[in-house]
Design a protein around this motif. Sequence first.
Motif, PDB file in Angstrom:
ATOM      1  N   GLY A 280       0.798  -1.213   0.000  1.00 18.75           N
ATOM      2  CA  GLY A 280       0.000   0.000   0.000  1.00 18.75           C
ATOM      3  C   GLY A 280       0.833   1.266   0.000  1.00 18.75           C
ATOM      4  N   ILE A 281       2.153   1.137  -0.176  1.00 17.12           N
ATOM      5  CA  ILE A 281       3.049   2.293  -0.203  1.00 17.12           C
ATOM      6  C   ILE A 281       3.426   2.567  -1.652  1.00 17.12           C
ATOM      7  CG2 ILE A 281       5.321   3.180   0.482  1.00 17.12           C
ATOM      8  CD1 ILE A 281       5.046   1.548   3.036  1.00 17.12           C
ATOM      9  N   ALA A 282       2.948   3.681  -2.183  1.00 18.82           N
ATOM     10  CA  ALA A 282       3.219   4.035  -3.575  1.00 18.82           C
ATOM     11  C   ALA A 282       4.647   4.545  -3.702  1.00 18.82           C
ATOM     12  CB  ALA A 282       2.231   5.084  -4.061  1.00 18.82           C
ATOM     13  N   ILE A 283       5.350   4.045  -4.719  1.00 14.27           N
ATOM     14  CA  ILE A 283       6.725   4.463  -4.974  1.00 14.27           C
ATOM     15  C   ILE A 283       6.765   5.099  -6.359  1.00 14.27           C
ATOM     16  CG2 ILE A 283       9.133   3.748  -5.130  1.00 14.27           C
ATOM     17  CD1 ILE A 283       8.423   1.316  -3.451  1.00 14.27           C
ATOM     18  N   GLN A 284       7.012   6.380  -6.399  1.00 10.44           N
ATOM     19  CA  GLN A 284       7.057   7.098  -7.669  1.00 10.44           C
ATOM     20  C   GLN A 284       8.304   6.696  -8.456  1.00 10.44           C
ATOM     21  OE1 GLN A 284       7.122  11.323  -7.212  1.00 10.44           O
ATOM     22  NE2 GLN A 284       7.136  11.760  -9.395  1.00 10.44           N
ATOM     23  N   ARG A 285       8.152   6.594  -9.765  1.00  8.13           N
ATOM     24  CA  ARG A 285       9.302   6.279 -10.622  1.00  8.13           C
ATOM     25  C   ARG A 285      10.274   7.461 -10.588  1.00  8.13           C
ATOM     26  NH1 ARG A 285      10.999   5.861 -16.161  1.00  8.13           N
ATOM     27  NH2 ARG A 285      11.645   3.726 -16.639  1.00  8.13           N
ATOM     28  N   PRO A 286      11.550   7.225 -10.238  1.00  6.22           N
ATOM     29  CA  PRO A 286      12.449   8.348  -9.971  1.00  6.22           C
ATOM     30  C   PRO A 286      13.296   8.803 -11.156  1.00  6.22           C
ATOM     31  CG  PRO A 286      13.498   6.333  -9.249  1.00  6.22           C
ATOM     32  CD  PRO A 286      12.164   5.938  -9.850  1.00  6.22           C
ATOM     33  N   TYR A 287      13.088   8.209 -12.322  1.00  5.08           N
ATOM     34  CA  TYR A 287      13.995   8.473 -13.433  1.00  5.08           C
ATOM     35  C   TYR A 287      13.576   9.712 -14.220  1.00  5.08           C
ATOM     36  CZ  TYR A 287      14.588   3.592 -12.221  1.00  5.08           C
ATOM     37  OH  TYR A 287      14.761   2.429 -11.529  1.00  5.08           O
ATOM     38  N   LEU A 288      14.549  10.533 -14.547  1.00  2.00           N
ATOM     39  CA  LEU A 288      14.290  11.709 -15.358  1.00  2.00           C
ATOM     40  C   LEU A 288      13.988  11.306 -16.792  1.00  2.00           C
ATOM     41  CD1 LEU A 288      17.181  14.009 -14.052  1.00  2.00           C
ATOM     42  CD2 LEU A 288      14.784  14.011 -13.340  1.00  2.00           C
ATOM     43  N   ARG A 289      13.227  12.139 -17.466  1.00  6.71           N
ATOM     44  CA  ARG A 289      12.870  11.840 -18.854  1.00  6.71           C
ATOM     45  C   ARG A 289      14.118  11.835 -19.732  1.00  6.71           C
ATOM     46  NH1 ARG A 289       8.274  15.400 -21.483  1.00  6.71           N
ATOM     47  NH2 ARG A 289       7.222  14.488 -19.687  1.00  6.71           N
ATOM     48  N   GLU A 290      14.227  10.805 -20.559  1.00  3.32           N
ATOM     49  CA  GLU A 290      15.404  10.684 -21.422  1.00  3.32           C
ATOM     50  C   GLU A 290      15.255  11.604 -22.629  1.00  3.32           C
ATOM     51  OE1 GLU A 290      17.408   7.058 -23.917  1.00  3.32           O
ATOM     52  OE2 GLU A 290      17.014   6.703 -21.795  1.00  3.32           O
ATOM     53  N   ARG A 291      16.258  12.388 -22.877  1.00  6.40           N
ATOM     54  CA  ARG A 291      16.199  13.330 -23.999  1.00  6.40           C
ATOM     55  C   ARG A 291      16.578  12.634 -25.294  1.00  6.40           C
ATOM     56  NH1 ARG A 291      21.734  16.808 -23.805  1.00  6.40           N
ATOM     57  NH2 ARG A 291      23.027  15.345 -22.646  1.00  6.40           N
ATOM     58  N   GLU A 292      16.395  13.326 -26.382  1.00  2.00           N
ATOM     59  CA  GLU A 292      16.771  12.801 -27.692  1.00  2.00           C
ATOM     60  C   GLU A 292      18.278  12.970 -27.893  1.00  2.00           C
ATOM     61  OE1 GLU A 292      14.876  11.270 -29.898  1.00  2.00           O
ATOM     62  OE2 GLU A 292      13.053  11.453 -28.671  1.00  2.00           O
ATOM     63  N   TYR A 293      18.917  11.920 -28.396  1.00  2.00           N
ATOM     64  CA  TYR A 293      20.357  11.956 -28.634  1.00  2.00           C
ATOM     65  C   TYR A 293      20.638  11.861 -30.125  1.00  2.00           C
ATOM     66  CZ  TYR A 293      20.558  10.900 -23.648  1.00  2.00           C
ATOM     67  OH  TYR A 293      20.382  10.946 -22.279  1.00  2.00           O
ATOM     68  N   GLU A 294      21.685  12.578 -30.537  1.00  2.00           N
ATOM     69  CA  GLU A 294      22.064  12.495 -31.943  1.00  2.00           C
ATOM     70  C   GLU A 294      22.741  11.162 -32.205  1.00  2.00           C
ATOM     71  OE1 GLU A 294      25.277  15.074 -29.862  1.00  2.00           O
ATOM     72  OE2 GLU A 294      23.107  14.721 -29.760  1.00  2.00           O
ATOM     73  N   HIS A 295      22.810  10.794 -33.475  1.00  2.00           N
ATOM     74  CA  HIS A 295      23.437   9.539 -33.860  1.00  2.00           C
ATOM     75  C   HIS A 295      24.955   9.677 -33.779  1.00  2.00           C
ATOM     76  CE1 HIS A 295      19.652   7.810 -35.109  1.00  2.00           C
ATOM     77  NE2 HIS A 295      19.392   8.893 -35.822  1.00  2.00           N
ATOM     78  N   GLY A 296      25.611   8.548 -33.664  1.00  2.00           N
ATOM     79  CA  GLY A 296      27.063   8.550 -33.671  1.00  2.00           C
ATOM     80  C   GLY A 296      27.657   8.496 -32.280  1.00  2.00           C
ATOM     81  N   ALA A 297      28.988   8.622 -32.233  1.00  2.00           N
ATOM     82  CA  ALA A 297      29.722   8.482 -30.984  1.00  2.00           C
ATOM     83  C   ALA A 297      29.335   9.555 -29.971  1.00  2.00           C
ATOM     84  CB  ALA A 297      31.223   8.541 -31.275  1.00  2.00           C
ATOM     85  N   SER A 298      29.053  10.767 -30.449  1.00  2.00           N
ATOM     86  CA  SER A 298      28.694  11.854 -29.541  1.00  2.00           C
ATOM     87  C   SER A 298      27.403  11.546 -28.787  1.00  2.00           C
ATOM     88  CB  SER A 298      28.542  13.161 -30.332  1.00  2.00           C
ATOM     89  OG  SER A 298      28.097  14.201 -29.489  1.00  2.00           O
ATOM     90  N   GLY A 299      26.390  11.028 -29.496  1.00  2.00           N
ATOM     91  CA  GLY A 299      25.127  10.672 -28.850  1.00  2.00           C
ATOM     92  C   GLY A 299      25.300   9.535 -27.858  1.00  2.00           C
TER      93      GLY A 299
END
Length: 453
Positions: A93-112
């Motif tokens: 009965g103890i609600a646990i909120q999901r703690p992860y931040l929203r994942e942003r869009e990454y560019e392709h390649g090694a930099s992303g």
Amino acid sequence: MPEDWIQTASDLRRTTVSGELVKETRLRQHVRTPWRGIKLWVLGIPAFFLGLWFITVVSMITSVIGVLLFPSAVTLLRDRLDAYRQLVNEYTGIAIQRPYLREREYEHGASGILKRFVDKFVEPATWRDYLWTAADPIVIMFTAALPALLIAYGLWGYLLAAFTGGLIADHGGNEWYTWIHVDSGYAGDAGLRAATVAVGTAFIAAGFAVGPKMLAAYGRWCRLLLGPTKKTELALRVDRLTETRSEAVDASAAELRRIERDLHDGAQARLVAMGMSLGAIEHLLDKDPEKARLLLSETRKSSAQALNELRDLVRGIHPPVLADRGLGDAVKAQALDHPMRPEVTVEMPGRAEPPVESAAYFAISEILTNAAKHSGASNVWIDLRHENGMLRITVTDDGQGGATLDGGTGLRGIERRIGTFDGILALSSPVGGPTIVTMELPCALSSPKTSLS
């Protein structure tokens, strides 16, 4: 409205399992919690091994392989813990909120790839998850799993008293059951066997007695590490408010387009026709007064229809009774015009802010429309009350049930609308009914005003 149908949205979210409301008596809680603790223990094992895989990947972090595998290892662990959070919520009965931040869009390649690795690596929830997987096998033994272990130890005492103690003695065994020595003389000592049964019974009783408290303690432990920190909670709240505000802007734009369309196709068209008719009447007054009189009568009817359409349009934007008398009286007036004649109960010592009242009013209106179209119900109850800083609205019907948030009934749209005000919506609609829609919106009430009798 039946009292056992009235629940808060958080209660519904916590107790709704497979579309059915689970209502446990205190006795059933004590009986079920030990086995739930064992289930949580067993289902936590995959997360432990994923934690081992995670730390293995971390050990390779200085290599390209470690950088490439790290985000995937984090994602696998998060997916597993998401399911575990839901199970902990259901059982404790103890609600646990999901703690992860929203994942942003990454560019392709090694930099992303590198940016994605860095974002996962520096996010606090990543390391809190790992800390939980490392410590949980120990913590759960002394919390959620402890009642079942006590019961198992008590049952072992029964087995010792029944025959196992004799087998141990026959084979030259030598062990202790708490303070009771099981040795060669145990089988022939009825007093020791009776004491073993008594001690075993005490362990079993203790296991059932402490079950709910131990399970609740485990839920708090999970929330401590698997839930968000204060800083993360604030960031998630900002993300949610940004999303809901964007949805509110979209909804407002759509509503504005609807109003423009209704004006263009309805009242505006009638007013244009009236202008043309008045022009024709002006030319006919001297030539054909009788025909002018007929046109004047038709124009008067058109003006009345245009006025009614404008009034309907205004009511659709903001009903006058809502502005003048508040949410409770507006819902009562709405119920009088509804074919199902809902029974309305209002316990609100004041008025909410106008935007909150408007969102609540139109949410109730849409729910009633859905009930009339899809539920097959003969009775509907609406309960409005203000408790603990929350405006709570419960709409219940005795129809056939089976409604879902994704069933195309518009409930998801209502959820988004009240989400603009940080509100939540919960649905319970088992097949066969009843259907209970509960909404909660945080708000403060102003001083009470005169209401309809």
